[in-house]
Write an enzyme that holds these catalytic residues in place. Structure first.
Site, PDB file in Angstrom:
ATOM      1  N   ASN A   1     -10.707  -2.716  -6.115  1.00  0.00           N
ATOM      2  CA  ASN A   1      -9.921  -1.726  -6.875  1.00  0.00           C
ATOM      3  C   ASN A   1     -10.555  -1.329  -8.212  1.00  0.00           C
ATOM      4  OD1 ASN A   1      -6.661  -2.920  -5.721  1.00  0.00           O
ATOM      5  ND2 ASN A   1      -7.914  -1.235  -4.963  1.00  0.00           N
TER       6      ASN A   1
ATOM      7  N   ASP B   1       0.831  -1.210   0.000  1.00  0.00           N
ATOM      8  CA  ASP B   1       0.000   0.000   0.000  1.00  0.00           C
ATOM      9  C   ASP B   1       0.867   1.262   0.000  1.00  0.00           C
ATOM     10  OD1 ASP B   1      -2.286   1.496   0.028  1.00  0.00           O
ATOM     11  OD2 ASP B   1      -2.724   1.185   2.151  1.00  0.00           O
TER      12      ASP B   1
HETATM   13  C1  FPP Z   1      -2.088   0.177  -3.239  1.00  0.00           C
HETATM   14  O1  FPP Z   1      -1.571   1.489  -3.173  1.00  0.00           O
HETATM   15  C2  FPP Z   1      -1.501  -0.500  -4.369  1.00  0.00           C
HETATM   16  C3  FPP Z   1      -2.199  -1.043  -5.413  1.00  0.00           C
HETATM   17  C4  FPP Z   1      -3.673  -1.028  -5.489  1.00  0.00           C
HETATM   18  C5  FPP Z   1      -1.502  -1.638  -6.560  1.00  0.00           C
HETATM   19  C6  FPP Z   1      -0.369  -2.534  -6.196  1.00  0.00           C
HETATM   20  C7  FPP Z   1       0.420  -2.763  -7.405  1.00  0.00           C
HETATM   21  C8  FPP Z   1       1.773  -2.741  -7.475  1.00  0.00           C
HETATM   22  C9  FPP Z   1       2.669  -2.593  -6.321  1.00  0.00           C
HETATM   23  C10 FPP Z   1       2.491  -2.839  -8.767  1.00  0.00           C
HETATM   24  C11 FPP Z   1       2.289  -4.069  -9.542  1.00  0.00           C
HETATM   25  C12 FPP Z   1       2.696  -5.309  -8.868  1.00  0.00           C
HETATM   26  C13 FPP Z   1       3.060  -6.407  -9.543  1.00  0.00           C
HETATM   27  C14 FPP Z   1       3.316  -7.680  -8.834  1.00  0.00           C
HETATM   28  C15 FPP Z   1       3.235  -6.399 -10.983  1.00  0.00           C
HETATM   29  P1  FPP Z   1      -2.560   2.717  -3.343  1.00  0.00           P
HETATM   30  O2  FPP Z   1      -2.653   3.043  -4.781  1.00  0.00           O
HETATM   31  O3  FPP Z   1      -3.874   2.373  -2.708  1.00  0.00           O
HETATM   32  O4  FPP Z   1      -1.827   3.810  -2.550  1.00  0.00           O
HETATM   33  P2  FPP Z   1      -2.501   5.000  -1.739  1.00  0.00           P
HETATM   34  O5  FPP Z   1      -3.218   4.359  -0.566  1.00  0.00           O
HETATM   35  O6  FPP Z   1      -1.337   5.815  -1.318  1.00  0.00           O
HETATM   36  O7  FPP Z   1      -3.439   5.719  -2.665  1.00  0.00           O
END
Ligand code: FPP
Length: 243
Positions: free
Chosen positions: A69, A21
């Site tokens: 998501n 996250d």
């Molecule tokens: C949450 O951070 C993260 C995600 C919803 C996406 C996770 C994806 C990756 C780390 C990259 C791809 C991974 C692979 C294995 C190819 P957020 O966007 O909710 O962050 P925030 O809470 O700061 O908005």
């Protein structure tokens, strides 16, 4: 990527699961679009996979996209899907060369057919790899997984393949996406949020949790080693009283 085999450490977590996250905030802090954070986050995955063998971590499961998501903007969802395709294309051969067995969990029905066929191909390519088991959760939700498992279980009952009186705690996990994985010993969530957000609900019943303030794109192998190292100092009782 250079992976070495485990040195036989047996007091650390064998299966670590991570809620990655903080990508969005990391990008916003830099005045960049959210996808920039996801790209940086994808690069971190490689570093963390590389760190696993020396730590005795045989299984690493990462939460890349949840069933919730889809509520994000169409451009962020499309950007993430394209990032998953690029990750498979760019990292596939190196994962195989480094003996990493890749699996995907989650409901594939809603995913783009091209992405699903790339996921199938990477699973087939790395099926015999053994040094690290990397599981990537895409369109995954713990409740959705239990509902899909229950549907399959109910079908087996209806078809006379399963006796309803024989259903117990050992039965349901056989129908989960994670049926071939051990339960996670340690679940890490980055970015300071202390929630489990529908991740591995059944499987983490007795997992230890670590909530780390670092945003995922800043989560280094060094910090991972430190969190995993701290695990050995915990006493896990699994509901029992230890004298
Ligand atoms: C949450 O951070 C993260 C995600 C919803 C996406 C996770 C994806 C990756 C780390 C990259 C791809 C991974 C692979 C294995 C190819 P957020 O966007 O909710 O962050 P925030 O809470 O700061 O908005």
């Amino acid at each position: 990527m250079a992976l070495r085999s485990t040195d036989g450490k047996d007091d650390g977590p064998r299966h670590v699961a991570i809620i990655m996250d903080g990508n969005g905030r990391w990008a916003t802090q830099r005045g960049r679009p959210r996808l920039f954070g996801h790209q940086a986050g994808a690069r971190r995955v490689r570093e963390i996979v590389e760190a696993c063998p020396d730590l005795g971590v045989d299984y690493l499961t990462v939460f890349a996209f949840s069933t919730e998501n889809w509520k994000r903007t169409q451009s962020e969802v499309a950007g993430l899907m394209s990032l998953f395709r690029r990750y498979i294309t760019r990292e596939g051969k190196s994962l195989k060369a480094n003996d990493v067995c890749v699996r995907f969990i989650g409901d594939r029905v809603r995913l783009d057919k091209k992405l699903v066929s790339m996921m199938d191909e990477l699973e087939a390519l790395t099926a015999n790899c053994q040094t690290v088991n990397l599981t990537i959760a895409i369109n995954y939700g713990g409740r959705d997984e239990v509902a899909r498992a229950t549907k399959r279980l109910a079908r087996d009952v209806a078809d006379g393949k399963l006796d309803p009186d024989a259903v117990d705690e050992e039965t349901l996990p056989k129908y989960l996406d994670t049926c071939v994985l051990p339960d996670p010993d340690l679940v890490i969530r980055t970015s300071g949020e202390a929630r489990i957000s529908n991740f591995l609900l059944w499987q983490s019943a007795y997992s230890e949790y670590e909530f780390i303030d670092t945003l995922w794109p800043d989560f280094t192998a060094e910090e991972f080693r430190s969190v995993v190292g701290g695990f050995g100092t915990r006493e896990r009782r699994f509901g029992a009283v230890v004298a």
